[in-house]
Each structure stands twice: as C-alpha cells, then as structure tokens.
Design a protein around this motif. Structure first.
Motif, short mmCIF file in Angstrom:
data_model
loop_
_atom_site.label_atom_id
_atom_site.label_comp_id
_atom_site.label_asym_id
_atom_site.label_seq_id
_atom_site.Cartn_x
_atom_site.Cartn_y
_atom_site.Cartn_z
N GLU A 149 5.95 3.62 -0.26
CA GLU A 149 5.20 2.32 -0.48
C GLU A 149 5.63 1.23 0.71
O GLU A 149 6.81 1.26 1.09
CB GLU A 149 5.50 1.69 -1.81
CG GLU A 149 4.76 2.24 -2.87
CD GLU A 149 4.69 1.42 -4.27
OE1 GLU A 149 3.64 1.24 -4.81
OE2 GLU A 149 5.90 0.94 -4.68
N VAL A 150 4.75 0.65 1.15
CA VAL A 150 4.99 -0.14 2.59
C VAL A 150 4.25 -1.54 2.34
O VAL A 150 3.41 -1.60 1.39
CB VAL A 150 4.78 0.20 3.77
CG1 VAL A 150 5.75 1.52 4.02
CG2 VAL A 150 3.32 1.05 3.63
N LYS A 151 4.63 -2.54 3.11
CA LYS A 151 4.01 -3.78 2.87
C LYS A 151 3.16 -4.21 4.35
O LYS A 151 3.76 -3.94 5.40
CB LYS A 151 4.85 -4.91 2.56
CG LYS A 151 4.31 -6.47 2.74
CD LYS A 151 5.10 -7.40 2.34
CE LYS A 151 5.49 -7.47 0.84
NZ LYS A 151 6.29 -8.84 0.55
N VAL A 152 2.10 -4.64 4.22
CA VAL A 152 1.31 -4.87 5.45
C VAL A 152 1.69 -6.13 6.11
O VAL A 152 1.60 -7.05 5.42
CB VAL A 152 -0.34 -4.72 5.35
CG1 VAL A 152 -1.02 -5.34 6.43
CG2 VAL A 152 -0.90 -3.59 4.63
N VAL A 171 0.83 -1.15 0.10
CA VAL A 171 -0.03 0.07 -0.02
C VAL A 171 0.90 1.19 0.15
O VAL A 171 2.00 1.25 0.41
CB VAL A 171 -0.95 -0.02 1.39
CG1 VAL A 171 -1.86 -1.09 1.28
CG2 VAL A 171 -0.13 -0.01 2.45
N GLU A 172 0.28 2.24 -0.43
CA GLU A 172 0.93 3.60 -0.44
C GLU A 172 0.30 4.57 0.90
O GLU A 172 -0.80 4.59 0.91
CB GLU A 172 0.97 4.53 -1.58
CG GLU A 172 1.61 5.71 -1.93
CD GLU A 172 1.54 6.46 -3.12
OE1 GLU A 172 0.86 7.28 -3.21
OE2 GLU A 172 2.21 6.10 -4.00
N GLY A 173 1.41 4.94 1.59
CA GLY A 173 1.02 5.67 2.87
C GLY A 173 1.58 7.27 2.64
O GLY A 173 2.42 7.37 2.13
N THR A 174 0.93 7.96 3.64
CA THR A 174 1.53 9.44 3.71
C THR A 174 1.93 9.51 5.25
O THR A 174 1.14 9.31 6.06
CB THR A 174 0.40 10.42 3.47
OG1 THR A 174 -0.10 10.33 1.93
CG2 THR A 174 1.07 12.00 3.50
#
Length: 293
Positions: free
Chosen positions: A71-74, A23-26
């Motif tokens: 971008e990170v992974k859950v 997912v992309e996060g801020t």
C-alpha cells in the motif's frame, strides 16, 4: 454511437487516482534507488528510496521484489513526465503517528534502533516516525560521547507528543531511574549491617570512594580505608577496582562501608586458623566462643 477502440476501452477500464489517495500496487521492477509499481493506472507508480524510508542508504532490492504488493500514497499524479510519484514512508508515518499517540497515552515502553547520533541527542525511527531523545534524557548519568549508541536498539517512553509540530520526544532516563530504584529496593531488603559485600568502585573523591554493590552505592569514607592515614583516596583506588568491604551502617538508602573492620575480621580469622593448626588455644577459648555461638 461509434465503437470504442481497444485503446479507448483499456483507458476507460483503468481507474482514476488523486493526490493523497492510498492505493495498492504490485512491484514490477526494483532498483537500489527506486521501486516501480503497477497501480492499475495508465502510468506506473515510482517509489523512490527517499519516499520509502527515513533510514539512509537503504538498498531497495533488499526490501522488495517483483510480485510483492504494498500500500502506498499518491504524492503526484503527474510529475511532468507522465509518471505517478508514490510514497510509502508518509503513509507509514500517518499510521505510526497513531501508534506513537497510543504509546504516549499508555506510557508504553518502546524499542527502536538508533538511526543517528546527533550533537544534542539521539534520533530513532519508530514506524517511520522520527523520535528525538535529548542527551539529557539518554541516561541517568552524564554521557559525554553518545556514539556508542549508534545502531543499538534502546528502550524509551514518549514524553512529548505534538504531531502538529512534528515534535516527538523520547525519554530513556526515567526507565533507568526506575530500574535502579527497584534494584536498590531489592538490595536493601537483602542486606544488613555486619554483612561483607563485594562491589566495584564507581567514583573516587577526595573524601572517599563510592562502591556499586549491585543496586546501590555504598560510601567507603577515607577514614574507613585503612588503620593508617590515607592522604588521597585516588592513590588507593581507581574506577573499576573490585572491592570487598564490611557494611558498617545502613541509614535509609545510605550505606556506610568499612575496610578497617573487614581487615580486622580477616586478621582475626587468619590468627584463629593459625592457633587451631598449632593447637595454641586454651580449652576455655574454644571455637564457639570466638564465633559467638
């Protein structure tokens, strides 16, 4: 159908996420040990220092700030406290694995900083993939203490790639061997027997001294050190001494040096210079005769 409350509509508008999803996060807040991200879910995502990088003691306030996107992974949708646990380094490592595989297949020379000096070698991190360089592959000569490499950037190639076992082996030695072979080739093309060369004593043994003359080692045998008898070369030379010597013979890659011939030449030219200054030289023995013109 009953009308939805604002809270219900807001919750329905939020996306669902699953473990392993990218997912992309801020970034909404940064602390030295964790980053908090808005990932468009009902709970914010938590990215800890250990899940950001393999490098120890990184202050996350130096690598991210509010407003940044990443971008990170859950890892976990709910850690028991309603928080979403994220990872950046594992996502980077997944992508880094492909990068390392390409480098392995193409024999590409990689550059990375030494992250850790271990008892059996060096550990470097390349795109969040930890690569081990055994002590035997760090240099082309035996190195007792590897601590001098701590924090240094070094070049290497991947000699073993096994992602299933997470085994990535680097090799710096073969680069040094190839570099020295090229230097030796160029040196041998530029020198010949009879040349006077300068070098540095690399090693001293009971039978002579090995002198690095800029790409190859020449052997100054004990019998070529002086007209007089030399009992022990180690009493005459030590590692690091600067030496000027005469190339007596070249056989393949073996270079034989002499100080006796060089000393004779030195004495000859000093004597010749003295004779010329004092005009003590016979007309028949003019300079061109002495220098072989």
């Amino acid at each position: 159908m009953s009308e939805l409350t604002f809270e219900q509509m807001l919750e329905e508008s939020l996306k669902t996420i699953h473990t392993g999803e990218v997912v992309e996060g801020t970034v909404i807040d940064v602390k030295p040990e964790e980053i908090i991200l808005n990932i468009g879910y009902k709970s914010d995502g938590i990215l800890t220092r250990n899940e950001y990088t393999n490098e120890p003691n990184v202050d996350l306030t130096t690598v991210a700030k509010p407003g940044d996107t990443m971008e990170v992974k859950v890892l976990k949708v709910n850690d028991g406290e309603g928080q979403v646990i994220l990872t950046y380094k594992r996502l980077a490592a997944d992508r880094g694995n492909k990068r390392i595989e390409e480098a392995f297949n193409s024999r590409e020379v990689l550059t990375a900083k030494v992250a850790q000096v271990l008892e059996g070698g060096l550990s470097v991190i390349m795109d969040e993939v930890r690569i081990f360089i055994p002590a035997s592959l760090v240099s082309d000569t035996y190195e007792k203490d590897l601590n001098k490499y701590a924090g240094q950037e070094i070049q290497f190639v991947i000699s073993e790639y096994n992602p299933k076992r997470r085994r990535y082996i680097g090799d710096r030695k073969q680069l040094l061997v190839a570099e020295k072979a090229e230097m030796q080739r160029k040196l041998l093309e530029s020198i010949q027997a009879g040349d006077v060369v300068e070098g540095v004593v690399k090693n001293v043994t009971d039978f002579g001294a090995f002198i690095d003359i800029g790409g190859a080692d020449g052997l100054l045998h004990i019998s070529e050190m002086s007209w007089g008898r030399v009992e022990n070369p180690k009493k005459v030379f030590k590692v690091g001494d600067q030496v000027k010597a005469f190339i007596k013979e070249i056989s393949g890659t073996k270079i034989a040096l002499s100080l006796i011939i060089f000393q004779n030449l030195h004495i000859f030219f000093i004597t010749l210079n003295s004779m010329l200054r004092n005009q003590r030289i016979y007309p028949a023995l003019h300079l061109p005769f002495f220098i072989g013109v």
